[in-house]
Scaffold this active site. Structure first.
Site, mmCIF file in Angstrom:
data_model
loop_
_atom_site.group_PDB
_atom_site.id
_atom_site.type_symbol
_atom_site.label_atom_id
_atom_site.label_comp_id
_atom_site.label_asym_id
_atom_site.label_seq_id
_atom_site.Cartn_x
_atom_site.Cartn_y
_atom_site.Cartn_z
ATOM 1 N N ILE A 37 26.678 -9.626 -50.695
ATOM 2 C CA ILE A 37 26.879 -11.019 -51.118
ATOM 3 C C ILE A 37 25.754 -11.350 -52.087
ATOM 4 O O ILE A 37 24.591 -11.470 -51.687
ATOM 5 C CB ILE A 37 26.828 -11.996 -49.916
ATOM 6 C CG1 ILE A 37 27.899 -11.674 -48.878
ATOM 7 C CG2 ILE A 37 26.950 -13.451 -50.412
ATOM 8 C CD1 ILE A 37 29.288 -12.140 -49.241
ATOM 9 N N PRO A 42 19.030 -13.684 -42.866
ATOM 10 C CA PRO A 42 18.424 -14.809 -43.584
ATOM 11 C C PRO A 42 16.921 -14.967 -43.362
ATOM 12 O O PRO A 42 16.299 -15.786 -44.027
ATOM 13 C CB PRO A 42 19.172 -16.016 -43.029
ATOM 14 C CG PRO A 42 19.647 -15.588 -41.685
ATOM 15 C CD PRO A 42 19.911 -14.120 -41.769
ATOM 16 N N GLY A 50 16.108 -21.223 -44.553
ATOM 17 C CA GLY A 50 16.982 -21.271 -43.380
ATOM 18 C C GLY A 50 16.654 -20.198 -42.358
ATOM 19 O O GLY A 50 16.387 -19.059 -42.725
ATOM 20 N N MET A 70 21.484 -19.775 -54.864
ATOM 21 C CA MET A 70 20.702 -19.834 -56.108
ATOM 22 C C MET A 70 21.033 -21.098 -56.900
ATOM 23 O O MET A 70 21.060 -21.080 -58.116
ATOM 24 C CB MET A 70 20.973 -18.596 -56.978
ATOM 25 C CG MET A 70 20.562 -17.301 -56.293
ATOM 26 S SD MET A 70 21.080 -15.830 -57.183
ATOM 27 C CE MET A 70 22.770 -15.645 -56.634
ATOM 28 N N LYS A 87 12.427 -9.478 -57.272
ATOM 29 C CA LYS A 87 11.990 -10.418 -58.283
ATOM 30 C C LYS A 87 11.803 -11.746 -57.582
ATOM 31 O O LYS A 87 12.641 -12.170 -56.810
ATOM 32 C CB LYS A 87 13.029 -10.570 -59.387
ATOM 33 C CG LYS A 87 13.895 -9.336 -59.535
ATOM 34 C CD LYS A 87 15.088 -9.555 -60.420
ATOM 35 C CE LYS A 87 16.262 -8.640 -60.112
ATOM 36 N NZ LYS A 87 16.043 -7.283 -59.760
ATOM 37 N N ALA A 102 0.836 -1.203 0.000
ATOM 38 C CA ALA A 102 0.000 0.000 0.000
ATOM 39 C C ALA A 102 0.871 1.254 0.000
ATOM 40 O O ALA A 102 0.614 2.209 -0.745
ATOM 41 C CB ALA A 102 -0.924 -0.010 1.215
ATOM 42 N N ASP A 121 13.528 -6.422 -50.981
ATOM 43 C CA ASP A 121 13.492 -7.600 -51.843
ATOM 44 C C ASP A 121 12.271 -8.441 -51.513
ATOM 45 O O ASP A 121 11.781 -8.440 -50.397
ATOM 46 C CB ASP A 121 14.720 -8.486 -51.568
ATOM 47 C CG ASP A 121 15.989 -7.887 -52.126
ATOM 48 O OD1 ASP A 121 15.907 -6.858 -52.818
ATOM 49 O OD2 ASP A 121 17.073 -8.457 -51.849
HETATM 50 N N1 SAH Z 1 22.292 -11.273 -50.342
HETATM 51 C C1 SAH Z 1 21.745 -12.558 -49.976
HETATM 52 C C2 SAH Z 1 21.727 -13.536 -51.144
HETATM 53 C C3 SAH Z 1 20.796 -13.130 -52.237
HETATM 54 S S1 SAH Z 1 20.785 -14.295 -53.551
HETATM 55 C C4 SAH Z 1 22.522 -13.138 -48.792
HETATM 56 O O1 SAH Z 1 23.563 -12.592 -48.427
HETATM 57 O O2 SAH Z 1 22.077 -14.138 -48.223
HETATM 58 C C5 SAH Z 1 19.371 -15.262 -53.144
HETATM 59 C C6 SAH Z 1 19.798 -16.616 -52.680
HETATM 60 O O3 SAH Z 1 20.180 -16.560 -51.331
HETATM 61 C C7 SAH Z 1 18.709 -17.659 -52.686
HETATM 62 O O4 SAH Z 1 18.541 -18.221 -53.972
HETATM 63 C C8 SAH Z 1 19.254 -18.681 -51.708
HETATM 64 O O5 SAH Z 1 20.257 -19.461 -52.303
HETATM 65 C C9 SAH Z 1 19.931 -17.788 -50.693
HETATM 66 N N2 SAH Z 1 19.084 -17.544 -49.519
HETATM 67 C C10 SAH Z 1 18.688 -16.351 -49.053
HETATM 68 N N3 SAH Z 1 17.982 -16.495 -47.915
HETATM 69 C C11 SAH Z 1 17.943 -17.822 -47.655
HETATM 70 C C12 SAH Z 1 17.379 -18.617 -46.615
HETATM 71 N N4 SAH Z 1 16.686 -18.054 -45.614
HETATM 72 N N5 SAH Z 1 17.540 -19.956 -46.670
HETATM 73 C C13 SAH Z 1 18.232 -20.525 -47.666
HETATM 74 N N6 SAH Z 1 18.789 -19.824 -48.656
HETATM 75 C C14 SAH Z 1 18.655 -18.487 -48.660
#
Ligand code: SAH
Length: 441
Positions: A283, A202, A388, A359, A247, A19, A225
């Site tokens: 990357i 990721p 992933g 890819m 894309k 209180a 993206d």
């Molecule tokens: N700049 C991004 C890559 C872009 S190219 C990076 O650094 O991760 C796109 C590719 O990234 C996909 O075709 C796949 O091979 C990979 N990727 C991106 N995210 C992913 C995820 N969560 N799990 C598996 N592969 C992934």
């Protein structure tokens, strides 16, 4: 809800520490506190803005709670959430800037841990910054009728040079900067914005960098993206404009040149723009081209790294990309290259070398053929990680000779992004207890 208690009556019924604390809290918010005995009646509660009850017994609490309700006063009963109309959150109070934390009663311990973290994250002089904003509030709002420009002004005030001075204790200097900015508004000088090329990681929002998370809160617009999931876009400022420029496999998105032109246009118009890219922007992300375009236009730009798919996927499924016995090198490579630049593959085929192939799932048979041609052992372990770090992550583990068949389940039309890991270490995915959708011995 932050309720103004200044000058209002708040009653506290009961005795003891709970209180006393509540009476103190109400007093510190400016309330006129009236202490009541457990024998209080409806008349004692009438006219109060809020009531705190802490008698120490269930019967006492319940009886007084009913009386307070009869008087039409919202009630808080100490340690009895079921009897409460409102709760007392954990608070961080920095000189008028108040953060309230509630777990809805689920875990006071969690709330107090969160409070500690917020204490640590808030600059000590944040209250001075709020005062600075208050000083100019009416003046700036009158001068800048356009909501977007007005927001830009306030963001610069609380994040720009004036803020840095205020937080450093130089309040006079901070005021001078704000006056200068207001003067620029009067003379119709339009400030340019800034672009941040940001890696979103990721997919798991908790794998954003702190800076990425902050910038998502600052952005006027986010050009993202297709690969960036909703869970991450959900971390953006509520009124940020979200523009998908990505894309998706197969469908046409924005042309790269159009994305660059859009970045330049928006920064020139004064916006804070986040270009949000999956993984790391440098990357396989064309982030370098966007950086060039902004630099060529003479506009301010920063780059924020992100956790690239190879690192996120490997961690998530328990594959160490290098390993004291199994791998002394790792290469990030694109599967699209499997068609053209053959020169690289022999160097990559050596044992003791891990490949993280982006890819690559749709080109799995070409990837396999290149590696076999270059002399890679067909029994080399491979892992495919789809989505992933996301809730719908799926991993398949097998041998290089069987890569095309393994990849088939990851290239369905509704499949997410997949990363292929080739090398002895890929076999360790199983050790992490991931489901083996296909194991070929
Ligand atoms: N700049 C991004 C890559 C872009 S190219 C990076 O650094 O991760 C796109 C590719 O990234 C996909 O075709 C796949 O091979 C990979 N990727 C991106 N995210 C992913 C995820 N969560 N799990 C598996 N592969 C992934």
């Amino acid at each position: 809800m932050f309720f103004d208690l200044a000058g209002r009556m708040v009653v506290v019924a009961g005795e003891g520490l709970a209180a006393d604390r509540r009476a103190e809290t109400a007093r510190s918010a400016g309330a006129d506190v009236v202490r009541l005995a457990v024998t209080a009646t409806v008349a004692d509660f009438r006219g109060a803005t809020a009531a705190f009850i802490a008698t120490g017994t269930l019967e006492g609490d319940t009886a007084l709670q009913r009386i307070a309700k009869a008087a039409g006063v919202p009630v808080n009963v100490a340690d009895r959430p079921a009897l409460c109309d409102f709760i007392l959150p954990a608070i961080v109070d920095r000189d008028g800037v108040v953060v309230a934390i509630s777990t809805g009663g689920a875990s006071p311990t969690l709330a107090s841990i969160l409070r500690g973290r917020i204490e640590a994250a808030l600059p000590e002089r944040i209250g001075a910054l709020a005062k600075l904003a208050k000083t100019f509030r009416a003046q700036a709002n009158a001068l800048i009728p356009d909501p977007a420009r007005r927001r830009g002004f306030w963001r610069r005030l609380v994040e720009g040079p004036a803020a840095r001075l205020a937080l450093a204790g130089d309040e006079a200097g901070a005021r001078r900067v704000v006056l200068g900015e207001l003067d620029a508004v009067r003379r119709r000088l339009s400030p340019v914005g800034i672009a941040h090329i940001v890696g979103a990681g990721p997919g798991d929002p908790d794998l954003l960098t702190l800076r990425a998370a902050q910038l998502l809160q600052e952005a006027d617009a986010i050009l993202h993206d297709e690969l960036v999931p909703a869970a991450i876009l959900g971390r953006a400022r509520r009124d940020a404009e979200l523009v998908s420029v990505g894309k998706r496999k197969g469908s046409a998105g924005w042309a790269q040149a159009d994305i660059e032109a859009e970045l330049v246009r928006r920064v020139r118009a004064g916006q804070t723009v986040v270009r949000l890219k999956a993984g790391d922007p440098f990357i396989f992300g064309r982030g370098g081209e966007e950086l060039d375009a902004l630099r060529a236009a003479g506009l301010p730009v920063s780059v924020v790294p992100g956790i690239t798919a190879a690192l996120g996927c490997a961690a998530s499924v328990g594959i160490p990309l290098t390993h004291r016995r199994l791998a002394s090198a790792v290469t990030f490579v694109t599967g699209h290259g499997a068609e053209g630049r053959e020169a690289a593959w022999p160097a990559l085929a050596a044992s003791g070398h891990t490949l993280a192939i982006y890819m690559g799932a749709t080109e799995a048979s070409a990837v396999r053929d290149r590696l076999l041609d270059a002399g890679t052992d067909p029994t080399t372990p491979v892992a495919i990680v789809e989505n992933g770090t996301r809730p719908d992550e799926r991993v398949s583990v097998g041998r290089l000779s069987d890569l095309a068949r393994l990849a088939a389940t990851h290239t369905r039309s509704e499949a997410g992004p997949s990363l292929i890991i080739v090398g002895e270490v890929a076999g360790l995915a199983a050790a992490a207890g991931q489901p083996l959708l296909a194991e070929v011995s």
